[in-house]
Structures are given as C-alpha cells and as structure tokens.
Design an enzyme around this catalytic site. Structure first.
Site, PDB file in Angstrom:
ATOM      1  N   SER A 100       4.879 -47.553   9.791  1.00 40.52           N
ATOM      2  CA  SER A 100       5.331 -48.342   8.643  1.00 40.52           C
ATOM      3  C   SER A 100       4.403 -49.517   8.313  1.00 40.52           C
ATOM      4  O   SER A 100       4.178 -49.786   7.122  1.00 40.52           O
ATOM      5  CB  SER A 100       6.772 -48.827   8.861  1.00 40.52           C
ATOM      6  OG  SER A 100       6.927 -49.467  10.109  1.00 40.52           O
ATOM      7  N   GLU A 118       7.169 -56.839  16.892  1.00 44.39           N
ATOM      8  CA  GLU A 118       7.198 -55.754  17.878  1.00 44.39           C
ATOM      9  C   GLU A 118       7.368 -56.401  19.246  1.00 44.39           C
ATOM     10  O   GLU A 118       6.561 -57.230  19.652  1.00 44.39           O
ATOM     11  CB  GLU A 118       5.908 -54.923  17.790  1.00 44.39           C
ATOM     12  CG  GLU A 118       5.731 -53.896  18.880  1.00 44.39           C
ATOM     13  CD  GLU A 118       6.887 -52.912  19.024  1.00 44.39           C
ATOM     14  OE1 GLU A 118       7.286 -52.259  18.045  1.00 44.39           O
ATOM     15  OE2 GLU A 118       7.397 -52.787  20.167  1.00 44.39           O
ATOM     16  N   ASP A 143      11.585 -60.573  19.316  1.00 41.99           N
ATOM     17  CA  ASP A 143      12.749 -59.780  18.954  1.00 41.99           C
ATOM     18  C   ASP A 143      12.923 -59.767  17.424  1.00 41.99           C
ATOM     19  O   ASP A 143      12.951 -60.828  16.787  1.00 41.99           O
ATOM     20  CB  ASP A 143      13.998 -60.382  19.613  1.00 41.99           C
ATOM     21  CG  ASP A 143      15.249 -59.635  19.240  1.00 41.99           C
ATOM     22  OD1 ASP A 143      15.469 -58.548  19.776  1.00 41.99           O
ATOM     23  OD2 ASP A 143      15.998 -60.128  18.372  1.00 41.99           O
ATOM     24  N   ASP A 164      14.285 -51.234  11.637  1.00 47.73           N
ATOM     25  CA  ASP A 164      14.121 -49.865  12.146  1.00 47.73           C
ATOM     26  C   ASP A 164      14.200 -49.856  13.677  1.00 47.73           C
ATOM     27  O   ASP A 164      13.228 -49.535  14.360  1.00 47.73           O
ATOM     28  CB  ASP A 164      12.739 -49.359  11.654  1.00 47.73           C
ATOM     29  CG  ASP A 164      12.473 -47.927  12.036  1.00 47.73           C
ATOM     30  OD1 ASP A 164      13.440 -47.187  12.325  1.00 47.73           O
ATOM     31  OD2 ASP A 164      11.286 -47.539  12.037  1.00 47.73           O
TER      32      ASP A 164
END
Ligand SMILES: C[S@@+](CC[C@H](N)C(=O)[O-])C[C@H]1O[C@@H](n2cnc3c(N)ncnc32)[C@H](O)[C@@H]1O
Length: 280
Positions: A100, A118, A143, A164
């Site tokens: 993405s 990430e 987070d 996601d």
C-alpha cells in the site's frame, strides 16, 4: 506479533484493497489542496515474488497473477494494474508486488505527504530502506492505532487513512470499531478505509453493526467473497469499510466489482457488493 504480509502479498484481498485505495486517492487528488495519506499498518512497500514466504503460500497466484495480463479491466482496475506493472514488472515478469505505501505514493502528487506506521522492526526497516529516496514519505515505527490520535487531524485538514491491521487477536475488531468512532469524532472530515477479513462461515457482523449504530454518517461497504477456503478461520472474502468516501467512488467500484469477482472467484462464483451501511 507473528504476522508477515509476505505470505499474503498480491492475494485477492490485497487486490481488492489496493484497487479501492488507488481509486479513492485518484478522486481525492482531483482537488488542488494537499492531502495526507496515513497508513496505520503499512507493511514493507515491496514484496519480492521470489521470497520464500510468498512462494510457499502462493496466494498471489489466485490474486494479482489472474489479472496482470487482462486487457479488458474496468477503469479503476486498469489504473491499479498499470501501477502494479510500473512498480513490479520487469522483463515482462512480476518480480515484486507493491504494498500500500508504494501504490499510494505512486498515486499522490508532489505536494502531498505519506505517514507510514509499522510496528514490527524488521518490516519498518525494510519500509525505510525502500523509501529512502522518497521525500514525501515519513516512516513511523509505532503502533498504528496510537498514531491515529497523534497524527490527526493533520495540518492539511485533508487525509485518506488506511487502517489495515493483521487481525491476530479476537479483540482487534472491537478495537477497530472504537478507533474509527473516536478518530471520526476528532477529525470528522477525513476519509477512512478499514480493511477486514471475511472468514469461512461469514464475517464478523458485530463490527459492522457497531459502526452502523455509531452515529457516523456516510459509511460505504465494499466486499468481495471468493469462497475458496472452507477450513475454520480460512479467508473466504475481504471487505473495506469506507467512511466519507470521495464523491462517486461507490458507483465506480460498484461497476468494477462484477469483473473482479468473475476473475478472482471464478465464473458464476463468489459475491460482491458496494453498498451504503449508513448513507448521507
Ligand atoms: C496487513 S499488513 C499491511 C499490508 C499493507 N497495508 C499493504 O496493503 O500492503 C499489517 C502490518 O501491520 C503490522 N503491524 C501489526 N501490528 C501493528 C500495530 N499495532 N501498529 C502498526 N503496525 C502493526 C504488521 O507487522 C504488518 O506489516
């Protein structure tokens, strides 16, 4: 945290998510004002097809590999395929599937910005390395749910947020519904896209019920079911919940879904829909 997206890169669920992502960004970037793209669970941006994990699971063979050669794809799918080819095809072969962050950056303009979260250190390092020459992108090793609170509302006052998560724990659906309601309370004009799995035996309908009852307006659901895996917990479909989707995205995706369904589920199989969970 055991989840590694390399096992799933380019599968039917990635295809659906990324078609929707690119179509939404294309519409949002039609207005001249700058846009923030926030990816709360970004992954690594580039997944080599030859990687052991990707080859072992082979999920891309039932996903992107079924579409790549198509010459008759409807507009939003054709646009997504053009980006996948530009980013991942070399010498006529798919060498890497773009994640993405890579697809979003390809759709964003020079004055837009990408904030990419990430949490897994190895994946974050790979993401940083992949985007080291990309001035529009900032990688946050943190987070993604916390980042919603810290990074929104953005100075641009315009954003598309992709949420996601890996759905490793049963609480993830609950956390997600709460997070969407809370972030919408603080930044009501943002556009949000939340990916969710549809498992064998049906999806977690409580998640959608909770959001439907939340008072948040303009919620669109885009779903595709392929019904391939009947094992308990097997992934049979995927959906995106879109809050404040750009104007006419519903019609554009609704027109494209039957084509995707026929390719990804097989002729006469599967189900798909683009329908309002909560309208205007
Ligand atoms: C489904 S994958 C992301 C795929 C990526 N969005 C794409 O479409 O290419 C989920 C990612 O979230 C990461 N992750 C897991 N928990 C996280 C958290 N709490 N915050 C941020 N990232 C997390 C995982 O390491 C994994 O790379």
């Amino acid at each position: 945290m055991n989840y590694r997206h390399a096992y799933h890169a380019g599968n039917f669920a990635d295809v659906l998510k990324h078609v929707v992502l690119v179509a939404a960004l294309d519409r949002l970037t039609q207005k001249p004002a700058p846009l923030l793209y926030l990816d709360t669970h970004a992954g690594r941006a580039r997944y080599p097809i030859a990687a052991i994990e990707t080859q072992r699971a082979g999920e891309y063979r039932h996903g992107i590999a079924r579409l790549l050669e198509a010459a008759d794809a409807p507009p939003p799918v054709a646009r997504y395929l053009a980006l996948v080819r530009a980013l991942g095809v070399e010498d006529g072969k798919l060498k890497a599937y773009p994640g993405s962050p890579a697809l979003a950056l390809a759709a964003l303009r020079a004055g837009d910005r990408a904030a990419l979260c990430e949490l897994e250190p190895g994946e974050a390092a790979a993401l940083r390395s992949e985007l080291k020459r990309e001035p529009r992108a900032q990688v946050h090793e943190r987070d993604g749910f916390e980042a919603l609170g810290a990074l929104l509302p953005p100075p641009e006052r315009r954003a598309l947020v992709l949420i996601d998560p890996p759905y490793e724990s049963p609480q993830e659906f609950e956390r997600l519904a709460d997070a969407v309601v809370e972030v919408h309370r603080r930044f009501a004009t943002g556009s949000y896209a939340v990916w969710y799995p549809i498992k064998a035996g049906g999806g977690d309908t409580r998640f959608l019920q909770r959001l439907a009852a939340s008072g948040v307006r303009r919620q669109l659901v885009v779903e595709l079911t392929v019904e391939r895996d009947d094992s308990p917990g097997g992934l049979n479909g995927a959906g995106l919940l879109l809050v404040n989707p750009p104007w006419q995205l519903d019609a554009e995706l609704g027109a494209a879904l039957p084509w995707l369904q026929a390719r990804l589920a097989g002729p006469g199989r599967g189900r798909s829909r683009a329908s309002w969970l909560v309208p205007e």
